[in-house]
Write an enzyme that holds these catalytic residues in place. Structure first.
Site, PDB file in Angstrom:
ATOM      1  N   GLY A 131       0.849  -1.195   0.000  1.00  0.00           N
ATOM      2  CA  GLY A 131       0.000   0.000   0.000  1.00  0.00           C
ATOM      3  C   GLY A 131       0.876   1.232   0.000  1.00  0.00           C
ATOM      4  N   SER A 132       1.283   1.651   1.207  1.00  0.00           N
ATOM      5  CA  SER A 132       2.171   2.822   1.293  1.00  0.00           C
ATOM      6  C   SER A 132       3.493   2.566   0.593  1.00  0.00           C
ATOM      7  CB  SER A 132       2.419   3.174   2.764  1.00  0.00           C
ATOM      8  OG  SER A 132       1.248   3.720   3.332  1.00  0.00           O
ATOM      9  N   GLU A 363      -4.845   7.517  -1.623  1.00  0.00           N
ATOM     10  CA  GLU A 363      -3.930   8.338  -2.443  1.00  0.00           C
ATOM     11  C   GLU A 363      -2.749   8.862  -1.618  1.00  0.00           C
ATOM     12  OE1 GLU A 363      -5.119  10.427  -5.787  1.00  0.00           O
ATOM     13  OE2 GLU A 363      -6.779   9.079  -6.208  1.00  0.00           O
TER      14      GLU A 363
HETATM   15  N1  CAA Z   1       6.496  12.635  -9.811  1.00  0.00           N
HETATM   16  C1  CAA Z   1       7.167  11.942 -10.765  1.00  0.00           C
HETATM   17  N2  CAA Z   1       8.064  10.957 -10.464  1.00  0.00           N
HETATM   18  C2  CAA Z   1       8.265  10.694  -9.163  1.00  0.00           C
HETATM   19  C3  CAA Z   1       7.594  11.370  -8.127  1.00  0.00           C
HETATM   20  C4  CAA Z   1       6.681  12.386  -8.494  1.00  0.00           C
HETATM   21  N3  CAA Z   1       6.012  13.076  -7.578  1.00  0.00           N
HETATM   22  N4  CAA Z   1       7.986  10.874  -6.942  1.00  0.00           N
HETATM   23  C5  CAA Z   1       8.897   9.913  -7.203  1.00  0.00           C
HETATM   24  N5  CAA Z   1       9.055   9.803  -8.556  1.00  0.00           N
HETATM   25  C6  CAA Z   1       9.948   8.896  -9.275  1.00  0.00           C
HETATM   26  C7  CAA Z   1      11.343   8.994  -8.712  1.00  0.00           C
HETATM   27  O1  CAA Z   1      12.087  10.040  -9.347  1.00  0.00           O
HETATM   28  C8  CAA Z   1      11.901   7.606  -8.992  1.00  0.00           C
HETATM   29  O2  CAA Z   1      12.359   7.514 -10.329  1.00  0.00           O
HETATM   30  P1  CAA Z   1      13.934   7.614 -10.649  1.00  0.00           P
HETATM   31  O3  CAA Z   1      14.558   6.536  -9.835  1.00  0.00           O
HETATM   32  O4  CAA Z   1      14.004   7.422 -12.110  1.00  0.00           O
HETATM   33  O5  CAA Z   1      14.363   8.980 -10.200  1.00  0.00           O
HETATM   34  C9  CAA Z   1      10.681   6.711  -8.870  1.00  0.00           C
HETATM   35  O6  CAA Z   1       9.535   7.555  -9.044  1.00  0.00           O
HETATM   36  C10 CAA Z   1      10.599   6.012  -7.529  1.00  0.00           C
HETATM   37  O7  CAA Z   1      10.566   7.047  -6.532  1.00  0.00           O
HETATM   38  P2  CAA Z   1      11.126   6.811  -5.043  1.00  0.00           P
HETATM   39  O8  CAA Z   1      12.468   6.157  -5.130  1.00  0.00           O
HETATM   40  O9  CAA Z   1      11.016   8.105  -4.332  1.00  0.00           O
HETATM   41  O10 CAA Z   1      10.083   5.752  -4.497  1.00  0.00           O
HETATM   42  P3  CAA Z   1       9.894   5.156  -3.038  1.00  0.00           P
HETATM   43  O11 CAA Z   1       9.784   3.699  -3.130  1.00  0.00           O
HETATM   44  O12 CAA Z   1      10.942   5.709  -2.106  1.00  0.00           O
HETATM   45  O13 CAA Z   1       8.440   5.687  -2.651  1.00  0.00           O
HETATM   46  C11 CAA Z   1       6.770   6.965  -1.521  1.00  0.00           C
HETATM   47  C12 CAA Z   1       8.154   6.891  -2.190  1.00  0.00           C
HETATM   48  C13 CAA Z   1       6.526   8.440  -1.400  1.00  0.00           C
HETATM   49  C14 CAA Z   1       6.694   6.317  -0.169  1.00  0.00           C
HETATM   50  C15 CAA Z   1       5.731   6.293  -2.466  1.00  0.00           C
HETATM   51  O14 CAA Z   1       5.844   4.876  -2.407  1.00  0.00           O
HETATM   52  C16 CAA Z   1       4.307   6.660  -2.178  1.00  0.00           C
HETATM   53  O15 CAA Z   1       3.844   7.737  -2.571  1.00  0.00           O
HETATM   54  N6  CAA Z   1       3.541   5.752  -1.506  1.00  0.00           N
HETATM   55  C17 CAA Z   1       2.139   5.900  -1.340  1.00  0.00           C
HETATM   56  C18 CAA Z   1       1.401   5.190  -2.430  1.00  0.00           C
HETATM   57  C19 CAA Z   1       0.068   5.800  -2.699  1.00  0.00           C
HETATM   58  O16 CAA Z   1      -0.140   7.004  -2.658  1.00  0.00           O
HETATM   59  N7  CAA Z   1      -0.889   4.961  -3.040  1.00  0.00           N
HETATM   60  C20 CAA Z   1      -2.174   5.431  -3.396  1.00  0.00           C
HETATM   61  C21 CAA Z   1      -2.870   4.438  -4.214  1.00  0.00           C
HETATM   62  S1  CAA Z   1      -4.007   5.117  -5.360  1.00  0.00           S
HETATM   63  C22 CAA Z   1      -5.441   5.388  -4.561  1.00  0.00           C
HETATM   64  O17 CAA Z   1      -5.553   5.380  -3.379  1.00  0.00           O
HETATM   65  C23 CAA Z   1      -6.531   5.704  -5.524  1.00  0.00           C
HETATM   66  C24 CAA Z   1      -7.891   5.630  -4.949  1.00  0.00           C
HETATM   67  O18 CAA Z   1      -8.467   4.606  -4.885  1.00  0.00           O
HETATM   68  C25 CAA Z   1      -8.602   6.838  -4.566  1.00  0.00           C
END
Ligand code: CAA
Length: 379
Positions: A131-132, A363
Site C-alpha cells: 500500500g504505502s 492516495e
Molecule cells: N512525480 C514523478 N516521479 C516521481 C515522483 C513524483 N512526484 N515521486 C517519485 N518519482 C519517481 C522517482 O524520481 C523515482 O524515479 P527515478 O529513480 O528514475 O528517479 C521513482 O519515481 C521512484 O521514486 P522513489 O524512489 O522516491 O520511491 P519510493 O519507493 O521511495 O516511494 C513513496 C516513495 C513516497 C513512499 C511512495 O511509495 C508513495 O507515494 N507511496 C504511497 C502510495 C500511494 O499514494 N498509493 C495510493 C494508491 S491510489 C489510490 O488510493 C486511488 C484511490 O483509490 C482513490
C-alpha cells in the site's frame, strides 16, 4: 482578493455547483443507504466534460485548466463525496497519466473514451501487501507474443467493476527493484481480470472499491505506458494531481459540514437561546472556519501550480495533509455541534463524518504525505 478566478474558472465552478445541487445532492443519502453506483449521473458528467476536464477537446475532454477542475470537484464533493472520488480517479489517475505519458495512438484509443465519459477509468497500483510502500508490489507482467500477461492481486481499486480501462503497474523485471516496474493500460473487459465483490466500507458507499485478481490478463504490446521501468514515475506523477483532487474532495465535504453546522447552530435552541449564541459552539465554528479557509488556499495554490505545469509534489502533499486532516476534524466537530442528531442518519453530517474519514488514508496516507514533504525539503 486571493484567489482571483478568471471568468472561465468561475463559469466552470458555477456550472458544477448548479449540476451538483440539482442532480447529485438529492439522491446522495439514498445511494449511501443502497450502495447503488449512479451510472446516469456519470453519463451526464461525461456529457458536460467533467470526466476529462483538463484533457484537450481534441481528445474528448473539456480542455479547462487544472484549477477549474479542482473547483468543479469541490462542488461535486459538497453534494456527494462518493461521486467525487470516482470523478477524481477518472480525471487524475486514469486520464492524467495517459495524457502525460501516452503515445498518440494510446490517446486516440484510450484517452478519448475515458475523457468523454464513454467509459470510466481507474488505477491499479495498490496490492494486498503493498500500500504505502508501492515499490513493493509483486504483480508480474510476463512477455508473450504480441504483448504481456499480467498476474497478481490488486487491492482497494476504486471504480472496480464499473470502469473499463485501468492504468496498472506491474513488475516486468524482478531483478531491477524499483526500476523493474512498468505501467500498462489494462482493458478490464477480458476473462483474465477478475473483479471481487465491492468492499463493505464505512463511507463512500456508492463508490465501488474492489479487490482484483489478474490471471494471465493480456495487455497488447502497444498498451505499455511510458518505457519499461517507468512504472513508478507514471504512478507518482499521476498521484501528485490525484492528491490535489482528494484534497478538493475533503474540502467540499468539510464546507458542507461547516454550512450544516452554521444552519443547525442558528435553528437549534438550548438554555433558552440558539446554540450558536453559546460561546463554546462559537469557538468550534470559528476554529472550523479558520481551518477551512487555510485549507482552501493550500488546495487552490497547489492546483494553480499544477495547472501551470510547475513541479508541485511538495505543495500537493501539504495540501492533502492539511486539508484532509482538517476536514476529518471539522466533520467531527460538526457531529458534536449536532449532538445526538449528528449521530443519526437523518442528518447529513453523519454521512459526511463517515465519508471524510478515508481522505487521510487513500492516495497516500497522512504519514506518507509527511514523508514526501520532508523528503522534498531535505533533498
Ligand atoms: N512525480 C514523478 N516521479 C516521481 C515522483 C513524483 N512526484 N515521486 C517519485 N518519482 C519517481 C522517482 O524520481 C523515482 O524515479 P527515478 O529513480 O528514475 O528517479 C521513482 O519515481 C521512484 O521514486 P522513489 O524512489 O522516491 O520511491 P519510493 O519507493 O521511495 O516511494 C513513496 C516513495 C513516497 C513512499 C511512495 O511509495 C508513495 O507515494 N507511496 C504511497 C502510495 C500511494 O499514494 N498509493 C495510493 C494508491 S491510489 C489510490 O488510493 C486511488 C484511490 O483509490 C482513490
Amino acid at each position: 482578493m486571493f484567489p482571483q478566478f478568471t471568468d472561465d474558472q468561475t463559469a466552470v465552478r458555477d456550472a458544477a455547483r448548479d449540476f451538483a445541487q440539482a442532480e447529485i445532492a438529492p439522491g446522495a443519502a439514498a445511494r449511501d443507504a443502497s450502495g447503488e453506483f449512479p451510472e446516469a449521473i456519470f453519463h451526464e458528467l461525461g456529457e458536460m466534460g467533467f470526466l476529462g476536464m483538463t484533457v484537450p477537446e481534441s481528445y474528448g475532454g473539456a480542455g479547462v485548466d487544472f484549477l477549474s477542475y479542482i473547483l468543479a470537484l469541490e462542488q461535486v464533493a459538497y453534494a456527494d463525496a462518493s461521486v467525487a472520488v470516482a470523478m477524481s480517479v477518472n480525471n487524475s489517475v486514469a486520464c492524467g497519466p495517459i495524457m502525460a505519458f501516452g503515445t498518440e495512438a494510446q490517446k486516440q484509443k484510450y484517452l478519448k473514451p475515458l475523457a468523454s465519459g464513454e467509459v470510466l477509468g481507474g488505477f491499479m497500483l495498490t496490492e494486498p501487501d503493498a500500500g504505502s510502500d508501492a515499490a513493493a508490489l509483486k504483480s508480474r507482467a510476463t512477455r508473450v507474443e504480441g504483448g504481456w500477461r499480467l498476474n497478481g492481486s490488486k487491492a482497494w481499486i476504486t471504480n472496480g467493476g464499473v470502469a473499463r480501462y485501468f492504468v496498472t503497474m506491474a513488475r516486468t523485471d524482478p531483478d531491477k527493484g524499483k526500476k523493474g516496474i512498468s505501467a500498462f493500460i489494462l482493458d478490464a473487459q477480458q476473462p483474465g481480470v477478475v473483479m471481487g465483490r465491492p468492499e463493505e466500507k464505512m463511507g463512500l458507499r456508492s463508490s465501488k472499491t474492489v479487490m482484483v485478481a489478474l490471471e494471465d490478463a493480456f495487455v497488447p504490446e502497444d498498451a505499455m505506458l511510458g518505457k519499461p521501468g517507468d512504472g513508478l514515475k507514471v504512478a507518482f506523477g499521476g498521484l501528485d494531481g490525484g492528491r490535489i483532487g482528494i484534497a478538493a474532495q475533503a474540502l467540499g465535504i468539510a464546507q458542507r459540514a461547516m454550512d450544516e453546522s452554521v444552519a443547525y447552530a442558528k435553528a437549534r435552541t438550548s438554555f433558552g437561546k440558539p446554540i450558536g449564541e453559546h460561546q463554546m459552539i462559537q469557538t468550534y465554528l470559528a476554529e472550523m472556519e479558520s481551518r477551512l479557509q487555510a485549507a482552501r488556499l493550500l488546495v487552490y495554490r497547489a492546483a494553480a501550480l499544477r495547472g501551470a505545469g510547475r513541479a508541485c509534489t511538495l505543495e500537493a502533499a501539504t495540501a492533502k495533509l492539511f486539508t484532509t486532516e482538517s476536514a476529518v476534524w471539522i466533520c467531527d466537530r460538526a457531529v458534536q455541534i449536532h449532538g445526538g442528531y449528528g449521530y443519526s442518519r437523518e442528518y447529513a453530517v453523519e454521512r459526511l463524518y463517515r465519508d471524510v474519514r478515508v481522505t487521510t488514508i487513500y492516495e497516500g496516507t497522512s504519514e506518507i504525505q509527511r514523508m514526501v514533504v520532508a523528503r522534498e525539503l531535505l533533498k
